[in-house]
Motif scaffolding. Sequence first.
Motif, short mmCIF file in Angstrom:
data_model
loop_
_atom_site.label_atom_id
_atom_site.label_comp_id
_atom_site.label_asym_id
_atom_site.label_seq_id
_atom_site.Cartn_x
_atom_site.Cartn_y
_atom_site.Cartn_z
N THR A 20 0.83 -1.20 0.00
CA THR A 20 0.00 0.00 0.00
C THR A 20 0.86 1.26 0.00
O THR A 20 0.58 2.22 -0.72
CB THR A 20 -0.94 0.01 1.22
OG1 THR A 20 -1.65 -1.22 1.27
CG2 THR A 20 -1.91 1.16 1.16
N LEU A 21 1.94 1.24 0.79
CA LEU A 21 2.84 2.40 0.85
C LEU A 21 3.50 2.64 -0.50
O LEU A 21 3.63 3.80 -0.94
CB LEU A 21 3.88 2.18 1.93
CG LEU A 21 4.81 3.34 2.25
CD1 LEU A 21 4.01 4.55 2.72
CD2 LEU A 21 5.82 2.95 3.30
N ARG A 22 3.91 1.59 -1.20
CA ARG A 22 4.52 1.76 -2.53
C ARG A 22 3.53 2.34 -3.52
O ARG A 22 3.89 3.18 -4.35
CB ARG A 22 5.05 0.42 -3.04
CG ARG A 22 6.45 0.15 -2.56
CD ARG A 22 7.04 -1.08 -3.24
NE ARG A 22 7.25 -2.06 -2.20
CZ ARG A 22 6.75 -3.27 -2.17
NH1 ARG A 22 6.03 -3.73 -3.16
NH2 ARG A 22 6.98 -4.08 -1.15
N GLN A 23 2.27 1.92 -3.45
CA GLN A 23 1.25 2.47 -4.34
C GLN A 23 1.04 3.95 -4.07
O GLN A 23 0.92 4.76 -5.00
CB GLN A 23 -0.07 1.71 -4.16
CG GLN A 23 -0.04 0.29 -4.66
CD GLN A 23 -1.29 -0.48 -4.29
OE1 GLN A 23 -2.11 -0.02 -3.48
NE2 GLN A 23 -1.45 -1.67 -4.86
N ILE A 24 1.00 4.32 -2.82
CA ILE A 24 0.81 5.72 -2.46
C ILE A 24 2.01 6.55 -2.90
O ILE A 24 1.85 7.67 -3.43
CB ILE A 24 0.55 5.87 -0.94
CG1 ILE A 24 -0.82 5.29 -0.59
CG2 ILE A 24 0.64 7.32 -0.51
CD1 ILE A 24 -1.09 5.21 0.89
N GLU A 25 3.21 6.01 -2.73
CA GLU A 25 4.41 6.74 -3.14
C GLU A 25 4.46 6.94 -4.65
O GLU A 25 4.93 7.98 -5.12
CB GLU A 25 5.66 6.03 -2.64
CG GLU A 25 5.87 6.19 -1.15
CD GLU A 25 7.04 5.37 -0.62
OE1 GLU A 25 7.55 4.50 -1.36
OE2 GLU A 25 7.42 5.62 0.54
N SER A 26 3.98 5.95 -5.41
CA SER A 26 3.96 6.13 -6.86
C SER A 26 2.97 7.23 -7.25
O SER A 26 3.22 8.02 -8.17
CB SER A 26 3.63 4.82 -7.57
OG SER A 26 2.29 4.44 -7.31
N ARG A 27 1.81 7.30 -6.57
CA ARG A 27 0.85 8.38 -6.84
C ARG A 27 1.40 9.73 -6.36
O ARG A 27 1.13 10.76 -6.98
CB ARG A 27 -0.48 8.09 -6.16
CG ARG A 27 -1.27 7.02 -6.90
CD ARG A 27 -2.67 6.94 -6.39
NE ARG A 27 -2.71 5.91 -5.36
CZ ARG A 27 -3.62 5.82 -4.41
NH1 ARG A 27 -4.57 6.71 -4.33
NH2 ARG A 27 -3.57 4.85 -3.52
N LEU A 28 2.18 9.70 -5.29
CA LEU A 28 2.78 10.94 -4.80
C LEU A 28 3.77 11.53 -5.80
O LEU A 28 3.88 12.75 -5.95
CB LEU A 28 3.50 10.70 -3.47
CG LEU A 28 2.77 11.05 -2.20
CD1 LEU A 28 3.56 10.59 -0.99
CD2 LEU A 28 2.47 12.51 -2.10
N SER A 29 4.51 10.65 -6.46
CA SER A 29 5.50 11.14 -7.43
C SER A 29 4.84 11.80 -8.63
O SER A 29 5.46 12.62 -9.31
CB SER A 29 6.40 9.99 -7.89
OG SER A 29 5.64 9.03 -8.59
N GLN A 30 3.58 11.48 -8.90
CA GLN A 30 2.87 12.09 -10.03
C GLN A 30 2.26 13.43 -9.66
O GLN A 30 1.89 14.21 -10.54
CB GLN A 30 1.77 11.14 -10.52
CG GLN A 30 2.29 9.82 -11.04
CD GLN A 30 1.17 8.82 -11.27
OE1 GLN A 30 0.01 9.09 -10.96
NE2 GLN A 30 1.54 7.66 -11.80
N GLN A 31 2.13 13.71 -8.39
CA GLN A 31 1.52 14.96 -7.93
C GLN A 31 2.55 16.07 -7.84
O GLN A 31 3.74 15.83 -7.67
CB GLN A 31 0.87 14.76 -6.55
CG GLN A 31 -0.32 13.85 -6.54
CD GLN A 31 -1.51 14.44 -7.24
OE1 GLN A 31 -1.78 15.63 -7.15
NE2 GLN A 31 -2.22 13.61 -7.98
#
Length: 124
Positions: A20-31
């Motif tokens: 879950t943390l990796r998924q959130i971090e990937s979305r964070l990098s797009q923001q």
Amino acid sequence: MEAQTVRAALKALIKQEHITLRQIESRLSQQEPSLSNKHYLQLLSRASLHSSNIEKYKRHLSRYSRRRIVHEAIVQAGSTVKLVSTKIGATIWVDAANYAELMGKQIGDIVMMHNSPFKVAGIY
């Protein structure tokens, strides 16, 4: 619940939190990092929550390590106890229900039985 099942459950929780943390971090990098970006701040707070959960689960996992549980075992009424004589090194097995002085002892404690000191070597 046995320590082995608790450890397996905690490891599964840690793995899920990492995913879950990796998924959130990937979305964070797009923001776009900005204090006015509401979605970015929400993702940051979620990432913080999941990372704190991982640390909490790791603390619990260390508490349920195999060595620690064996060392912290306490003699109970249904236990079979391995005693080693401190004088001659003889090993005897006794049922804790028959000896009240064994109740509440841990591995490594010295008990007096039949006017001889014995060391608690194992609890089964």
